[in-house]
Design an enzyme around this catalytic site. Structure first.
Site, PDB file in Angstrom:
ATOM      1  N   ASP A 154     -11.801   6.606  -4.034  1.00  0.00           N
ATOM      2  CA  ASP A 154     -11.206   7.410  -5.104  1.00  0.00           C
ATOM      3  C   ASP A 154     -11.126   8.861  -4.636  1.00  0.00           C
ATOM      4  OD1 ASP A 154     -10.591   7.360  -8.247  1.00  0.00           O
ATOM      5  OD2 ASP A 154     -11.675   9.202  -7.769  1.00  0.00           O
ATOM      6  N   ASN A 162      -2.006  17.798  -8.141  1.00  0.00           N
ATOM      7  CA  ASN A 162      -0.788  17.580  -8.932  1.00  0.00           C
ATOM      8  C   ASN A 162      -0.495  18.761  -9.850  1.00  0.00           C
ATOM      9  OD1 ASN A 162       0.171  15.112  -8.025  1.00  0.00           O
ATOM     10  ND2 ASN A 162      -1.097  13.926  -9.429  1.00  0.00           N
ATOM     11  N   HIS A 167       3.780  17.171  -8.412  1.00  0.00           N
ATOM     12  CA  HIS A 167       3.622  15.742  -8.137  1.00  0.00           C
ATOM     13  C   HIS A 167       4.168  15.344  -6.770  1.00  0.00           C
ATOM     14  CE1 HIS A 167       2.019  14.415 -12.023  1.00  0.00           C
ATOM     15  NE2 HIS A 167       2.795  15.349 -12.574  1.00  0.00           N
ATOM     16  N   ASP A 171       2.146  13.237  -4.096  1.00  0.00           N
ATOM     17  CA  ASP A 171       2.627  12.033  -3.411  1.00  0.00           C
ATOM     18  C   ASP A 171       2.457  12.153  -1.899  1.00  0.00           C
ATOM     19  OD1 ASP A 171       3.307  10.894  -5.803  1.00  0.00           O
ATOM     20  OD2 ASP A 171       5.465  11.321  -5.644  1.00  0.00           O
ATOM     21  N   ASP A 197      -4.699   7.566  -7.468  1.00  0.00           N
ATOM     22  CA  ASP A 197      -5.409   8.093  -6.296  1.00  0.00           C
ATOM     23  C   ASP A 197      -6.486   7.120  -5.816  1.00  0.00           C
ATOM     24  OD1 ASP A 197      -7.061   8.321  -8.459  1.00  0.00           O
ATOM     25  OD2 ASP A 197      -7.775  10.337  -8.003  1.00  0.00           O
ATOM     26  N   ARG A 218     -16.240   6.784   9.296  1.00  0.00           N
ATOM     27  CA  ARG A 218     -15.051   7.334   9.957  1.00  0.00           C
ATOM     28  C   ARG A 218     -13.941   7.579   8.937  1.00  0.00           C
ATOM     29  NH1 ARG A 218     -13.146   3.861  14.885  1.00  0.00           N
ATOM     30  NH2 ARG A 218     -12.607   2.415  13.187  1.00  0.00           N
TER      31      ARG A 218
END
Length: 298
Positions: A154, A162, A167, A171, A197, A218
């Protein structure tokens, strides 16, 4: 001479060699490759050899005088039998029908590919979507001796990107994060975007869990590196939760729930963290849920 293949009749005219007694003249002919012997006739005009296939033929004729002496020379002519016009029309129509059929099949195939793409892959990133992830997860759970981890990712403070940059920038950040995560994985692992997300990864592991922590770390470091979006430097991080099969769940539903619990534990502990699922995390999350519900007025 060119004949129509639908009615390839050869009409033969003989000229009399002896005009003083034409009725005493005799004639003969051969169609090379078909007649083994001469075919004799006393008429100077007749039709013969029907239903020849299209192609080239050699026709030989010879006549006598009234004394019955055959001419020294044999007259030879080439005959070409052509396909009837309806055959060519049929071929043209067949080719047109074939071309239309091929075009229709290609159109349907392209539509099927597009439907499969929309059903299984995320439109923004091109990564697998939630549906495809669940399919693969169920397949792995059903296999014997299967060992893998499900990882929830997350993105921290994504709403701020945003709200401040727009937006489109959000993206672009999602796309770049997807590429970074993919670069940390192997060919047999699966990366999916769940929406917004959130990402989920299936990582194939050995029974002793060898290498999982290294891959997860990683990914964590890769996400935390700076991004360049629209000439601006953007810093991001992620909260990551990990659950392992079969240790942390024997079915896909339980496994997904426990990976989600681990991810929320990482987020609640200050974000930008990695948490591996344990029963203690479930107890703590349940305790917080009960406390929150108890403090909420009815």
């Amino acid at each position: 001479m060119v004949l129509d293949g639908e009615n390839p009749n050869i009409q033969i005219y003989f000229a009399s060699l002896d005009y003083t007694a034409p009725k005493n003249n005799h004639y003969r002919y051969q169609l090379k490759g078909f007649d083994s012997d001469w075919v004799y006739s006393e008429n100077t005009n007749f039709v013969q050899y029907t239903n020849l296939d299209p192609g080239s033929y050699q026709f030989v004729v010879q006549g006598t005088n009234s004394d019955g002496v055959w001419s020294r020379d044999q007259s030879t002519m080439m005959i070409k039998v052509a396909m009837p016009i309806w055959y060519y029309l049929f071929m043209v129509l067949s080719l047109i029908t074939l071309a239309v059929s091929i075009r229709y099949i290609m159109f349907k195939k392209q539509k099927l590919i597009e439907l499969h793409q929309r059903a299984n892959y995320d439109a923004l990133t091109g990564l697998a979507n939630r549906y495809y992830l669940n399919q693969k997860l169920n397949e792995l759970v059903a296999k014997k001796d299967s060992y893998f981890a499900i990882v929830f990712v997350d993105i921290d403070h994504f709403k701020e990107v945003n709200d401040t940059l727009g937006h489109d920038a959000g993206d672009q950040l999602i796309i770049q994060i997807g590429k970074r995560l993919q670069s940390c994985l192997r060919a047999h692992d699966l990366l999916a975007r769940l929406g917004g997300d959130e990402f989920a990864i299936i990582i194939i592991i050995s029974p002793d869990d060898d290498g999982l922590a290294h891959i997860v770390e990683r990914m964590h470091k890769s996400i935390s590196a700076l991004y360049h979006i629209d000439d601006q430097r953007v810093k991001s991080s992620a909260s990551i939760g990990v659950a392992k099969f079969p240790h942390d769940g024997n079915d896909s539903k339980t496994l997904l729930k426990n990976a989600d619990i681990a991810m929320y534990a990482a987020k609640n502990s200050g974000r930008n963290n990695v948490n591996y699922y344990s029963p203690i995390l479930s107890e703590k999350m349940l305790e917080k849920f009960e406390i929150r519900n108890a403090s909420t007025p009815e």
